[in-house]
Design a protein around this motif. Structure first.
Motif, short mmCIF file in Angstrom:
data_model
loop_
_atom_site.label_atom_id
_atom_site.label_comp_id
_atom_site.label_asym_id
_atom_site.label_seq_id
_atom_site.Cartn_x
_atom_site.Cartn_y
_atom_site.Cartn_z
N LEU A 95 48.48 -6.26 1.66
CA LEU A 95 47.29 -5.45 1.45
C LEU A 95 46.29 -5.57 2.60
N CYS A 96 46.50 -6.57 3.45
CA CYS A 96 45.51 -6.87 4.51
C CYS A 96 45.15 -5.65 5.36
N PRO A 97 46.14 -4.89 5.86
CA PRO A 97 45.77 -3.78 6.75
C PRO A 97 44.87 -2.76 6.05
N ASN A 144 47.50 -10.56 -6.48
CA ASN A 144 46.08 -10.85 -6.65
C ASN A 144 45.56 -11.24 -5.27
N ASP A 145 44.98 -10.26 -4.59
CA ASP A 145 44.64 -10.48 -3.19
C ASP A 145 43.15 -10.28 -2.96
N ALA A 146 42.63 -10.88 -1.92
CA ALA A 146 41.26 -10.62 -1.51
C ALA A 146 41.09 -10.98 -0.05
N HIS A 147 40.16 -10.30 0.60
CA HIS A 147 39.84 -10.59 1.98
C HIS A 147 38.33 -10.73 2.11
N ILE A 148 37.94 -11.85 2.68
CA ILE A 148 36.52 -12.10 2.87
C ILE A 148 36.22 -11.91 4.35
N PHE A 225 52.65 -14.83 9.94
CA PHE A 225 52.90 -14.57 11.37
C PHE A 225 51.61 -14.52 12.19
N TYR A 226 50.48 -14.27 11.52
CA TYR A 226 49.21 -14.11 12.23
C TYR A 226 48.30 -15.33 12.14
N GLY A 227 48.71 -16.36 11.37
CA GLY A 227 47.83 -17.52 11.30
C GLY A 227 48.30 -18.58 10.32
N VAL A 274 39.02 -14.13 5.90
CA VAL A 274 39.64 -15.17 5.06
C VAL A 274 40.51 -14.44 4.05
N HIS A 275 41.81 -14.67 4.11
CA HIS A 275 42.72 -14.08 3.11
C HIS A 275 42.88 -15.13 2.02
N ARG A 276 42.88 -14.71 0.77
CA ARG A 276 43.11 -15.68 -0.29
C ARG A 276 43.69 -15.03 -1.53
ZN ZN Z 1 45.72 -10.65 3.62
#
Ligand code: ZN
Length: 408
Positions: A95-97, A144-148, A225-227, A274-276
């Protein structure tokens, strides 16, 4: 521990059909209730922690994942693209992008940060059929995703807050964390190359873990892959370890998507992402609940919380009335009448239901009374319907593991 695949079928929680495809489980009504309760819990916890929810589509153009880096570093796990006119669209592998684009769609001042965007959204992974089974290796995932989006100075505090949420959720769900892992990159070209960013993110995650004071192990080859990331590991019935929850501090995606905020100095600055995930995927979380509790879900999660058992047909009206009152109070109740067999057989069939209220001649004559039995084998005895519903309501609210007060 229990095998969630066997119990999932036995308890009518979920199943698969070869025509829908391997790794694409469907949820039956009782499983859907557990899933709803879990999803509502997560949304509530997130709202209380200052997250704001969004919805975004489960697919996107190939270019989106080229920018995010998934196309080059994560291709093996993605479904092949679909041609649509002159475009190619892909089922999203994360979901990040989408959330990066949502952030980018509006300008942001430093005053709005940290900006916490959450979504319970679908994503897809092209797992090989050989490793599919149950809810733990699936091709369609509800994450269950979130990006701060925050400043560098806020990142550690935000990551720590996410670990707090994870700890509280495990308490409420009755899930045990086996260990915390600091997942670092390994050899090979799977990872984006920028040693300085990796080192910075790793140092911050170590600060988070040391600050929380949990023991952890650093393991190479398990990073995104990104961190790097913090993984909260759980163990299943076969003793296999899996990641349920994660927290990541990411400098890479904000660069790739050219994200910025306007600082106090009026200039553009790069936010940190911050992905969590608190409970990981809904699929894996329910699998873990079944493995740990064997279908004896905590009261707030149980598909049926109260079963009402009239001993004979004469007590059916009283039983029906109690079920109606329970439903009005938000308690999931069912009636199991004599047509389902002897009282003993009905009690055995309802052995995973936390509360079993038997209404015989004596109880019916006394007015609002039931003979209460608990799933754990205890028999508190005669209790009024009002007291019973109040007691269940309190335990749903508390989300604890206790069914009734201890015998005095
Ligand atoms: Zn993410």
């Amino acid at each position: 521990m229990h095998d969630h695949r066997r119990l999932g079928r036995e308890l009518d929680l979920f199943d698969t059909d070869p025509l829908m495809g391997a790794g694409l489980p469907y949820w039956l009504p009782d499983g859907a209730i557990v899933r709803h309760a879990l999803e509502e819990y997560v949304r509530e916890a997130e709202r209380a922690a200052g997250y704001r929810h969004v919805y975004s589509p489960v697919l996107g153009k190939r270019e989106l994942y080229e920018i995010s880096g998934h196309w080059f570093h994560y291709n093996e796990d993605m479904f092949p693209p679909m041609k649509l006119g002159s475009e190619e669209v892909v089922l999203r592998p994360s979901l990040c992008p989408h959330h990066a684009l949502i952030y980018r769609s509006r300008s942001h001042s430093y005053r709005e940060l940290p900006l916490r965007i959450a979504e319970l959204g679908g994503m897809y992974r092209s797992e090989l059929s050989g490793v599919l089974g149950g809810l733990t290796r699936v091709r369609s995932i509800q994450l269950n995703d979130a990006h701060i989006f925050c400043t560098l100075e806020q990142a550690v505090e935000e990551a720590r807050g996410a670990l707090d949420l994870i700890g509280r959720a495990y308490d409420d769900l009755g899930i045990r964390a086996a260990r915390y892992r600091l997942s670092l990159p390994g050899e090979g070209g799977k990872y984006v190359a920028d040693p300085a960013l990796w080192e910075r993110a790793t140092a911050l995650l170590r600060e988070v873990l040391d600050g929380v004071g949990v023991e952890y192990e650093a393991v190479e080859g398990e990073a995104a892959f990104y961190g790097p990331k913090i993984d909260v590991q759980v163990v299943d019935s076969a003793g296999r370890e899996a990641t349920l929850s994660t927290v990541q501090i990411d400098f890479h995606q904000p660069e790739r998507f050219d994200l910025h905020y306007i600082g106090a100095d009026g200039a553009k600055h790069r936010p940190v992402m911050v992905h969590r995930s608190i409970i990981g995927s809904v699929e894996r979380a329910v699998a873990q609940l079944v493995e740990e509790h064997g279908g004896a879900f905590r009261v707030w999660l149980a598909p049926v919380q109260l079963v009402v058992l009239p001993v004979a047909e004469e007590q059916r009206p009283r039983a029906e009335e109690l079920v109606r009152r329970a439903e009005r109070d938000g308690v999931r109740a069912e009636l199991a009448g004599p047509e389902h067999g002897s009282l003993g057989a009905r009690i055995r069939a309802a052995r995973l239901v936390p509360y079993q209220a038997v209404i015989g001649e004596r109880e019916a004559e006394a007015g609002d009374l039931v003979a209460l039995r608990l799933r754990d084998g205890r028999r508190p005895g005669a209790v009024s319907g009002a007291e019973l519903l109040r007691g269940i309501g309190e335990r749903i609210e508390a989300r604890g593991g206790e069914l009734w007060e201890a015998a005095s």
